[in-house]
Write a protein that holds these residues in place. Structure first.
Motif, PDB file in Angstrom:
ATOM      1  N   LEU A 154     -20.316  28.788 -11.328  1.00  0.00           N
ATOM      2  CA  LEU A 154     -20.628  30.061 -11.660  1.00  0.00           C
ATOM      3  C   LEU A 154     -19.535  30.873 -11.499  1.00  0.00           C
ATOM      4  O   LEU A 154     -19.565  31.789 -12.527  1.00  0.00           O
ATOM      5  CB  LEU A 154     -21.912  30.714 -10.555  1.00  0.00           C
ATOM      6  CG  LEU A 154     -23.177  30.002 -10.395  1.00  0.00           C
ATOM      7  CD1 LEU A 154     -24.031  30.422  -9.351  1.00  0.00           C
ATOM      8  CD2 LEU A 154     -23.991  30.249 -11.773  1.00  0.00           C
ATOM      9  N   VAL A 155     -18.788  30.949 -10.730  1.00  0.00           N
ATOM     10  CA  VAL A 155     -17.381  31.775 -10.576  1.00  0.00           C
ATOM     11  C   VAL A 155     -16.763  31.586 -11.667  1.00  0.00           C
ATOM     12  O   VAL A 155     -16.095  32.415 -12.385  1.00  0.00           O
ATOM     13  CB  VAL A 155     -16.948  31.588  -9.299  1.00  0.00           C
ATOM     14  CG1 VAL A 155     -15.416  32.262  -9.278  1.00  0.00           C
ATOM     15  CG2 VAL A 155     -17.757  32.131  -7.980  1.00  0.00           C
ATOM     16  N   ALA A 206     -15.954  34.668 -18.867  1.00  0.00           N
ATOM     17  CA  ALA A 206     -16.558  35.859 -19.281  1.00  0.00           C
ATOM     18  C   ALA A 206     -16.024  37.187 -19.315  1.00  0.00           C
ATOM     19  O   ALA A 206     -15.452  37.775 -20.290  1.00  0.00           O
ATOM     20  CB  ALA A 206     -18.137  36.104 -18.881  1.00  0.00           C
ATOM     21  N   TRP A 207     -15.454  37.432 -18.262  1.00  0.00           N
ATOM     22  CA  TRP A 207     -14.584  38.680 -17.925  1.00  0.00           C
ATOM     23  C   TRP A 207     -13.027  38.392 -18.605  1.00  0.00           C
ATOM     24  O   TRP A 207     -12.933  39.545 -19.308  1.00  0.00           O
ATOM     25  CB  TRP A 207     -14.240  38.785 -16.459  1.00  0.00           C
ATOM     26  CG  TRP A 207     -13.321  39.832 -16.001  1.00  0.00           C
ATOM     27  CD1 TRP A 207     -13.454  41.088 -16.253  1.00  0.00           C
ATOM     28  CD2 TRP A 207     -12.449  39.862 -14.937  1.00  0.00           C
ATOM     29  NE1 TRP A 207     -12.398  41.851 -15.885  1.00  0.00           N
ATOM     30  CE2 TRP A 207     -11.675  41.158 -14.973  1.00  0.00           C
ATOM     31  CE3 TRP A 207     -11.948  38.869 -13.892  1.00  0.00           C
ATOM     32  CZ2 TRP A 207     -10.957  41.607 -13.985  1.00  0.00           C
ATOM     33  CZ3 TRP A 207     -11.078  39.373 -13.036  1.00  0.00           C
ATOM     34  CH2 TRP A 207     -10.384  40.713 -12.944  1.00  0.00           C
ATOM     35  N   ARG A 208     -12.595  37.428 -18.577  1.00  0.00           N
ATOM     36  CA  ARG A 208     -11.208  37.463 -19.516  1.00  0.00           C
ATOM     37  C   ARG A 208     -11.568  37.493 -20.971  1.00  0.00           C
ATOM     38  O   ARG A 208     -10.837  38.167 -21.501  1.00  0.00           O
ATOM     39  CB  ARG A 208     -10.453  36.058 -19.209  1.00  0.00           C
ATOM     40  CG  ARG A 208      -9.947  36.117 -17.839  1.00  0.00           C
ATOM     41  CD  ARG A 208      -8.940  34.931 -17.594  1.00  0.00           C
ATOM     42  NE  ARG A 208      -9.605  33.497 -18.343  1.00  0.00           N
ATOM     43  CZ  ARG A 208     -10.234  32.734 -17.585  1.00  0.00           C
ATOM     44  NH1 ARG A 208     -10.478  32.939 -16.402  1.00  0.00           N
ATOM     45  NH2 ARG A 208     -10.718  31.705 -18.061  1.00  0.00           N
ATOM     46  N   VAL A 250     -17.541  30.355 -14.774  1.00  0.00           N
ATOM     47  CA  VAL A 250     -18.145  30.914 -15.954  1.00  0.00           C
ATOM     48  C   VAL A 250     -17.901  32.579 -15.906  1.00  0.00           C
ATOM     49  O   VAL A 250     -17.788  33.200 -16.878  1.00  0.00           O
ATOM     50  CB  VAL A 250     -19.759  30.755 -16.056  1.00  0.00           C
ATOM     51  CG1 VAL A 250     -20.613  31.244 -17.307  1.00  0.00           C
ATOM     52  CG2 VAL A 250     -19.896  29.311 -16.470  1.00  0.00           C
ATOM     53  N   ALA A 251     -18.304  32.956 -14.874  1.00  0.00           N
ATOM     54  CA  ALA A 251     -18.078  34.647 -14.715  1.00  0.00           C
ATOM     55  C   ALA A 251     -16.704  35.097 -15.026  1.00  0.00           C
ATOM     56  O   ALA A 251     -16.410  35.971 -15.735  1.00  0.00           O
ATOM     57  CB  ALA A 251     -18.361  34.998 -13.288  1.00  0.00           C
ATOM     58  N   LEU A 252     -15.697  34.456 -14.412  1.00  0.00           N
ATOM     59  CA  LEU A 252     -14.330  34.684 -14.689  1.00  0.00           C
ATOM     60  C   LEU A 252     -13.808  34.571 -16.232  1.00  0.00           C
ATOM     61  O   LEU A 252     -13.260  35.256 -16.708  1.00  0.00           O
ATOM     62  CB  LEU A 252     -13.415  33.894 -13.792  1.00  0.00           C
ATOM     63  CG  LEU A 252     -13.295  34.057 -12.185  1.00  0.00           C
ATOM     64  CD1 LEU A 252     -12.620  33.052 -11.335  1.00  0.00           C
ATOM     65  CD2 LEU A 252     -12.960  35.568 -11.939  1.00  0.00           C
ATOM     66  N   THR A 277     -13.943  27.141 -17.181  1.00  0.00           N
ATOM     67  CA  THR A 277     -13.472  28.831 -17.263  1.00  0.00           C
ATOM     68  C   THR A 277     -12.816  29.085 -18.577  1.00  0.00           C
ATOM     69  O   THR A 277     -13.038  30.074 -19.235  1.00  0.00           O
ATOM     70  CB  THR A 277     -12.547  29.301 -16.209  1.00  0.00           C
ATOM     71  OG1 THR A 277     -12.794  30.790 -16.028  1.00  0.00           O
ATOM     72  CG2 THR A 277     -11.314  28.744 -15.745  1.00  0.00           C
ATOM     73  N   SER A 302      -8.417  35.192 -11.506  1.00  0.00           N
ATOM     74  CA  SER A 302      -8.990  34.166 -11.601  1.00  0.00           C
ATOM     75  C   SER A 302      -8.234  33.107 -10.580  1.00  0.00           C
ATOM     76  O   SER A 302      -8.965  32.156 -10.057  1.00  0.00           O
ATOM     77  CB  SER A 302      -8.933  33.284 -13.099  1.00  0.00           C
ATOM     78  OG  SER A 302      -9.773  34.328 -13.825  1.00  0.00           O
ATOM     79  N   VAL A 315     -15.389  28.401 -21.420  1.00  0.00           N
ATOM     80  CA  VAL A 315     -16.481  29.733 -21.665  1.00  0.00           C
ATOM     81  C   VAL A 315     -15.641  30.672 -22.214  1.00  0.00           C
ATOM     82  O   VAL A 315     -15.917  31.509 -23.161  1.00  0.00           O
ATOM     83  CB  VAL A 315     -16.958  30.207 -20.245  1.00  0.00           C
ATOM     84  CG1 VAL A 315     -17.499  31.588 -20.216  1.00  0.00           C
ATOM     85  CG2 VAL A 315     -17.702  28.997 -19.870  1.00  0.00           C
ATOM     86  N   GLN A 316     -14.459  31.176 -21.646  1.00  0.00           N
ATOM     87  CA  GLN A 316     -13.520  32.091 -22.536  1.00  0.00           C
ATOM     88  C   GLN A 316     -13.303  32.008 -23.682  1.00  0.00           C
ATOM     89  O   GLN A 316     -13.584  32.684 -24.778  1.00  0.00           O
ATOM     90  CB  GLN A 316     -12.235  32.364 -21.720  1.00  0.00           C
ATOM     91  CG  GLN A 316     -11.507  33.543 -22.538  1.00  0.00           C
ATOM     92  CD  GLN A 316     -10.178  33.615 -21.711  1.00  0.00           C
ATOM     93  OE1 GLN A 316      -9.822  32.944 -20.819  1.00  0.00           O
ATOM     94  NE2 GLN A 316      -9.151  34.584 -22.292  1.00  0.00           N
TER      95      GLN A 316
END
Length: 162
Positions: free
Chosen positions: A67-68, A74-76, A70-72, A135, A105, A138-139
């Motif tokens: 989950l982290v 998406a943030w980047r 994916v979130a990181l 990560t 990250s 996802v980015q």
């Protein structure tokens, strides 16, 4: 592959990905998706993601890490500057916020690693590969999607493909 060799490979690939993100590049050629996929699959294939001595705890931590990651990612992706050129081609380039997000990250990944150690879980190269692959993937996916959306909004749906 030895743990040291794997760690060096991960560092080199991440450095390459970060380097590319700060260069102007077409948003329609997400090489980073391939790199992320290879790292993810390599991590799963190498095993060690689940600690056999603490399977429930290691699966729970793996879920948090996923989950982290994916979130990181998406943030980047949200920090990447995107634009269209005169022909309608989508372009992308990392910003100073992208660098901040990368540093955060790395710090979060180290924190998760240390949390696993504190909980008594065996360290896993596979877990690191899965986290990094997820990560980065996802980015890359989100940046490519933004590029497609930007091109479509300009009436050039054929310009950006993944």
């Amino acid at each position: 592959m030895q743990t040291t060799e794997t760690a060096l490979l991960i560092l080199l690939l991440v450095a390459f990905v970060i380097y590319r993100q700060f260069r102007t590049r077409p948003a329609n050629k997400p090489l980073v998706l391939i790199i992320g996929g290879v790292l993810f699959v390599g991590g799963i294939a190498s095993g060690g993601v689940v600690d056999p001595l603490n399977p429930t705890l290691s699966v729970a931590l793996f879920g948090v890490e996923a989950l982290v990651a994916v979130a990181l990612g998406a943030w980047r992706a949200a920090t990447v500057r995107m634009w269209l050129d005169a022909s309608g081609m989508a372009w992308a380039k990392g910003t100073s916020w992208t660098l901040v997000a990368w540093l955060a990250s790395a710090a979060v990944r180290v924190g998760l690693y240390l949390a696993g150690q504190a909980l008594g879980l065996a360290p896993s190269t596979g877990g690191v590969l899965v986290f990094v692959g997820l990560t980065i993937g996802v980015q890359g996916y989100l940046v490519a999607s933004r590029g497609r959306t930007l091109a479509r909004a300009n009436g050039r749906s054929d310009t950006v493909t993944s």
